[in-house]
Scaffold this motif. Sequence first.
Motif, mmCIF file in Angstrom:
data_model
loop_
_atom_site.group_PDB
_atom_site.id
_atom_site.type_symbol
_atom_site.label_atom_id
_atom_site.label_comp_id
_atom_site.label_asym_id
_atom_site.label_seq_id
_atom_site.Cartn_x
_atom_site.Cartn_y
_atom_site.Cartn_z
ATOM 1 N N MET A 1 34.285 -38.288 -47.045
ATOM 2 C CA MET A 1 34.055 -36.843 -47.074
ATOM 3 C C MET A 1 33.323 -36.424 -45.799
ATOM 4 O O MET A 1 32.405 -37.090 -45.364
ATOM 5 C CB MET A 1 33.235 -36.496 -48.318
ATOM 6 N N GLU A 2 33.736 -35.309 -45.226
ATOM 7 C CA GLU A 2 33.137 -34.825 -43.990
ATOM 8 C C GLU A 2 31.707 -34.363 -44.219
ATOM 9 O O GLU A 2 31.368 -33.849 -45.263
ATOM 10 C CB GLU A 2 33.939 -33.647 -43.441
ATOM 11 N N ASN A 3 30.879 -34.563 -43.211
ATOM 12 C CA ASN A 3 29.491 -34.127 -43.273
ATOM 13 C C ASN A 3 29.365 -32.769 -42.583
ATOM 14 O O ASN A 3 28.909 -32.673 -41.453
ATOM 15 C CB ASN A 3 28.584 -35.167 -42.617
ATOM 16 N N LEU A 4 29.816 -31.725 -43.247
ATOM 17 C CA LEU A 4 29.795 -30.375 -42.691
ATOM 18 C C LEU A 4 28.502 -29.666 -43.069
ATOM 19 O O LEU A 4 28.008 -29.810 -44.181
ATOM 20 C CB LEU A 4 30.987 -29.565 -43.204
ATOM 21 N N GLN A 5 27.976 -28.910 -42.140
ATOM 22 C CA GLN A 5 26.783 -28.122 -42.419
ATOM 23 C C GLN A 5 27.103 -26.660 -42.160
ATOM 24 O O GLN A 5 27.528 -26.303 -41.072
ATOM 25 C CB GLN A 5 25.630 -28.565 -41.535
ATOM 26 N N TYR A 6 26.922 -25.857 -43.179
ATOM 27 C CA TYR A 6 27.180 -24.426 -43.069
ATOM 28 C C TYR A 6 25.879 -23.675 -43.298
ATOM 29 O O TYR A 6 25.029 -24.112 -44.054
ATOM 30 C CB TYR A 6 28.200 -23.960 -44.120
ATOM 31 N N LYS A 7 25.768 -22.527 -42.657
ATOM 32 C CA LYS A 7 24.641 -21.650 -42.901
ATOM 33 C C LYS A 7 25.191 -20.289 -43.278
ATOM 34 O O LYS A 7 26.093 -19.784 -42.615
ATOM 35 C CB LYS A 7 23.759 -21.533 -41.655
ATOM 36 N N PHE A 8 24.651 -19.733 -44.345
ATOM 37 C CA PHE A 8 25.047 -18.397 -44.775
ATOM 38 C C PHE A 8 24.139 -17.360 -44.125
ATOM 39 O O PHE A 8 22.938 -17.577 -43.965
ATOM 40 C CB PHE A 8 24.932 -18.249 -46.296
ATOM 41 N N LEU A 9 24.733 -16.233 -43.765
ATOM 42 C CA LEU A 9 23.984 -15.108 -43.222
ATOM 43 C C LEU A 9 24.115 -13.919 -44.158
ATOM 44 O O LEU A 9 25.194 -13.628 -44.648
ATOM 45 C CB LEU A 9 24.523 -14.715 -41.844
ATOM 46 N N ARG A 10 23.011 -13.233 -44.377
ATOM 47 C CA ARG A 10 23.041 -11.992 -45.144
ATOM 48 C C ARG A 10 23.327 -10.847 -44.173
ATOM 49 O O ARG A 10 23.287 -11.011 -42.950
ATOM 50 C CB ARG A 10 21.685 -11.763 -45.839
ATOM 51 N N LEU A 11 23.609 -9.676 -44.700
ATOM 52 C CA LEU A 11 23.993 -8.523 -43.884
ATOM 53 C C LEU A 11 22.997 -8.204 -42.757
ATOM 54 O O LEU A 11 23.427 -7.988 -41.619
ATOM 55 C CB LEU A 11 24.237 -7.295 -44.759
ATOM 56 N N PRO A 12 21.689 -8.178 -43.017
ATOM 57 C CA PRO A 12 20.769 -7.863 -41.907
ATOM 58 C C PRO A 12 20.896 -8.851 -40.732
ATOM 59 O O PRO A 12 20.806 -8.443 -39.573
ATOM 60 C CB PRO A 12 19.385 -7.944 -42.547
ATOM 61 N N GLU A 13 21.130 -10.118 -41.024
ATOM 62 C CA GLU A 13 21.296 -11.116 -39.966
ATOM 63 C C GLU A 13 22.609 -10.911 -39.212
ATOM 64 O O GLU A 13 22.662 -11.083 -37.994
ATOM 65 C CB GLU A 13 21.252 -12.528 -40.550
ATOM 66 N N VAL A 14 23.654 -10.533 -39.937
ATOM 67 C CA VAL A 14 24.949 -10.267 -39.299
ATOM 68 C C VAL A 14 24.830 -9.043 -38.395
ATOM 69 O O VAL A 14 25.308 -9.041 -37.259
ATOM 70 C CB VAL A 14 26.071 -10.082 -40.345
ATOM 71 N N LYS A 15 24.154 -8.000 -38.876
ATOM 72 C CA LYS A 15 23.938 -6.802 -38.073
ATOM 73 C C LYS A 15 23.154 -7.132 -36.810
ATOM 74 O O LYS A 15 23.492 -6.676 -35.722
ATOM 75 C CB LYS A 15 23.202 -5.740 -38.895
ATOM 76 N N GLN A 16 22.119 -7.937 -36.943
ATOM 77 C CA GLN A 16 21.292 -8.296 -35.802
ATOM 78 C C GLN A 16 22.079 -9.143 -34.798
ATOM 79 O O GLN A 16 21.992 -8.931 -33.593
ATOM 80 C CB GLN A 16 20.050 -9.054 -36.265
ATOM 81 N N SER A 17 22.865 -10.077 -35.290
ATOM 82 C CA SER A 17 23.633 -10.971 -34.412
ATOM 83 C C SER A 17 24.723 -10.236 -33.651
ATOM 84 O O SER A 17 24.992 -10.544 -32.491
ATOM 85 C CB SER A 17 24.282 -12.093 -35.224
ATOM 86 N N THR A 18 25.363 -9.263 -34.304
ATOM 87 C CA THR A 18 26.515 -8.594 -33.700
ATOM 88 C C THR A 18 26.175 -7.265 -33.043
ATOM 89 O O THR A 18 26.930 -6.790 -32.191
ATOM 90 C CB THR A 18 27.598 -8.326 -34.758
ATOM 91 N N GLY A 19 25.079 -6.651 -33.451
ATOM 92 C CA GLY A 19 24.747 -5.326 -32.957
ATOM 93 C C GLY A 19 25.546 -4.223 -33.626
ATOM 94 O O GLY A 19 25.489 -3.066 -33.211
ATOM 95 N N LEU A 20 26.300 -4.571 -34.666
ATOM 96 C CA LEU A 20 27.122 -3.595 -35.375
ATOM 97 C C LEU A 20 26.366 -3.023 -36.566
ATOM 98 O O LEU A 20 25.509 -3.681 -37.153
ATOM 99 C CB LEU A 20 28.413 -4.246 -35.873
ATOM 100 N N SER A 21 26.716 -1.806 -36.948
ATOM 101 C CA SER A 21 26.134 -1.192 -38.135
ATOM 102 C C SER A 21 26.872 -1.699 -39.383
ATOM 103 O O SER A 21 27.975 -2.243 -39.291
ATOM 104 C CB SER A 21 26.250 0.325 -38.060
ATOM 105 N N LYS A 22 26.266 -1.452 -40.522
ATOM 106 C CA LYS A 22 26.884 -1.835 -41.797
ATOM 107 C C LYS A 22 28.256 -1.201 -41.953
ATOM 108 O O LYS A 22 29.226 -1.877 -42.313
ATOM 109 C CB LYS A 22 25.967 -1.425 -42.954
ATOM 110 N N SER A 23 28.360 0.088 -41.669
ATOM 111 C CA SER A 23 29.640 0.777 -41.854
ATOM 112 C C SER A 23 30.704 0.243 -40.897
ATOM 113 O O SER A 23 31.875 0.114 -41.275
ATOM 114 C CB SER A 23 29.476 2.287 -41.692
ATOM 115 N N THR A 24 30.316 -0.107 -39.670
ATOM 116 C CA THR A 24 31.272 -0.663 -38.715
ATOM 117 C C THR A 24 31.736 -2.045 -39.154
ATOM 118 O O THR A 24 32.924 -2.363 -39.059
ATOM 119 C CB THR A 24 30.658 -0.725 -37.305
ATOM 120 N N ILE A 25 30.816 -2.849 -39.652
ATOM 121 C CA ILE A 25 31.174 -4.191 -40.134
ATOM 122 C C ILE A 25 32.218 -4.076 -41.243
ATOM 123 O O ILE A 25 33.259 -4.732 -41.202
ATOM 124 C CB ILE A 25 29.921 -4.952 -40.615
ATOM 125 N N TYR A 26 31.946 -3.228 -42.235
ATOM 126 C CA TYR A 26 32.877 -3.106 -43.357
ATOM 127 C C TYR A 26 34.201 -2.451 -42.947
ATOM 128 O O TYR A 26 35.251 -2.803 -43.483
ATOM 129 C CB TYR A 26 32.220 -2.385 -44.534
#
Length: 66
Positions: A1-26
């Motif tokens: 089995m592969e040793n994969l590591q994933y990290k989940f991001l919540r909306l505030p982290e996605v907004k911060q990482s991309t610079g996009l607003s919530k409405s633009t993301i959706y």
Amino acid sequence: MENLQYKFLRLPEVKQSTGLSKSTIYARIAEGTFPKQIPLGPRLVVWVESDIQKWIGLQIQASTSA
């Protein structure tokens, strides 16, 4: 089995990482131009960090090749 590591991001982290607003993301999710969220509960959605980083990389690539 592969040793994969994933990290989940919540909306505030996605907004911060991309610079996009919530409405633009959706809006971009609806257009199919942004990674889809993963529902973890009735009121909780997350994004996979590597999907967001890949999307950012594609935006950089597209801007430098234009």
